[in-house]
Design a protein around this motif. Structure first.
Motif, PDB file in Angstrom:
ATOM      1  N   UNK A  73       6.806   2.530 -12.035  1.00 66.44           N
ATOM      2  CA  UNK A  73       7.738   3.867 -11.527  1.00 66.44           C
ATOM      3  C   UNK A  73       7.335   4.334 -10.261  1.00 66.44           C
ATOM      4  N   UNK A  74       8.463   4.657  -9.596  1.00 71.02           N
ATOM      5  CA  UNK A  74       8.264   4.935  -7.872  1.00 71.02           C
ATOM      6  C   UNK A  74       7.512   6.423  -7.833  1.00 71.02           C
ATOM      7  N   UNK A 119      -3.178   5.539   1.001  1.00 68.78           N
ATOM      8  CA  UNK A 119      -2.443   4.580   0.397  1.00 68.78           C
ATOM      9  C   UNK A 119      -2.485   5.117  -1.455  1.00 68.78           C
ATOM     10  N   UNK A 120      -1.355   4.795  -1.729  1.00 66.06           N
ATOM     11  CA  UNK A 120      -1.591   4.820  -3.334  1.00 66.06           C
ATOM     12  C   UNK A 120      -2.487   3.926  -3.880  1.00 66.06           C
ATOM     13  N   UNK A 121      -3.008   4.502  -5.000  1.00 68.14           N
ATOM     14  CA  UNK A 121      -4.275   3.916  -5.663  1.00 68.14           C
ATOM     15  C   UNK A 121      -3.673   2.541  -6.447  1.00 68.14           C
ATOM     16  N   UNK A 159       3.814   9.617 -12.865  1.00 69.24           N
ATOM     17  CA  UNK A 159       3.598   8.808 -14.047  1.00 69.24           C
ATOM     18  C   UNK A 159       3.371   7.394 -13.917  1.00 69.24           C
ATOM     19  N   UNK A 160       2.288   7.129 -14.756  1.00 64.86           N
ATOM     20  CA  UNK A 160       1.949   5.433 -14.870  1.00 64.86           C
ATOM     21  C   UNK A 160       2.946   4.903 -15.635  1.00 64.86           C
ATOM     22  N   UNK A 216       3.855   4.231  -8.469  1.00 67.09           N
ATOM     23  CA  UNK A 216       4.224   3.571  -6.897  1.00 67.09           C
ATOM     24  C   UNK A 216       3.797   2.311  -6.772  1.00 67.09           C
ATOM     25  N   UNK A 217       3.190   1.479  -7.773  1.00 63.54           N
ATOM     26  CA  UNK A 217       2.907   0.096  -7.827  1.00 63.54           C
ATOM     27  C   UNK A 217       3.330  -0.713  -8.615  1.00 63.54           C
ATOM     28  N   UNK A 218       3.680  -2.091  -8.100  1.00 66.31           N
ATOM     29  CA  UNK A 218       4.146  -3.212  -8.953  1.00 66.31           C
ATOM     30  C   UNK A 218       3.309  -4.274  -9.360  1.00 66.31           C
TER      31      UNK A 218
END
Length: 170
Positions: free
Chosen positions: A4-5, A36-38, A76-77, A140-142
């Protein structure tokens, strides 16, 4: 399941205090490039049961920054059940509408997102499957982490068992 972005503004100049915002009206600040995003590589994730009732089990998704610099959690995760080989079981968690705060997570600090899992046995059309764990995408993570959790799921994607709140939600 797709990650989720992020959809919130970056943190304020006070790293230990979250900035309250609404996901519908994000803003941008030049300081966002500094945090940076976690990422799963610099965090640890734990899932604990925090109560049950009326056919639901409530879990806390606790992410802890194990890195050496602060990171951003904003939103959101992504959460889904997986079987032993990592294949997704059924539908991913739906988002529970909630206001949330962007969080600058300093090293050693933790944040929580709440996960409500409906008992799969409540659905007569569910083919019960034992999940080996939960796959969690940080906002924000892939890339993702899998946490071992004993929970029953349904392979039928029409049965929606999980609801997740964002990190920083009250």
């Amino acid at each position: 399941m797709s990650p989720l972005p992020p959809s919130s503004p970056p943190p304020s100049n006070t790293p230990s205090q979250p900035v309250t915002s609404t996901p519908a009206a994000p803003t941008s600040h030049p300081s966002s490039a500094l945090v940076a995003t976690c990422a799963p590589s610099s965090t640890s994730l734990a899932v604990t049961v925090d109560g049950a009732g009326m056919g639901h089990v409530y879990h806390r998704l606790v992410v802890t920054n194990r890195g050496t610099s602060s990171c951003l959690l904003a939103g959101y995760p992504g959460v889904s059940m997986v079987e032993g080989k990592g294949q997704q079981i059924g539908a991913a968690a739906d988002r529970t509408p909630a206001s949330w705060s962007a969080i600058t997570l300093r090293p050693g600090r933790s944040s929580v997102a709440w996960l409500d899992v409906t008992q799969a046995a409540n659905y007569p059309t569910c083919t019960l499957v034992q999940a080996a764990g939960l796959r969690v995408y940080l906002p924000g993570r892939t890339d993702s982490s899998v946490v071992a959790v004993s929970v029953s799921g349904c392979p039928e994607t029409s049965i929606r068992l999980m609801q997740v709140k964002p990190f920083g939600a009250p």
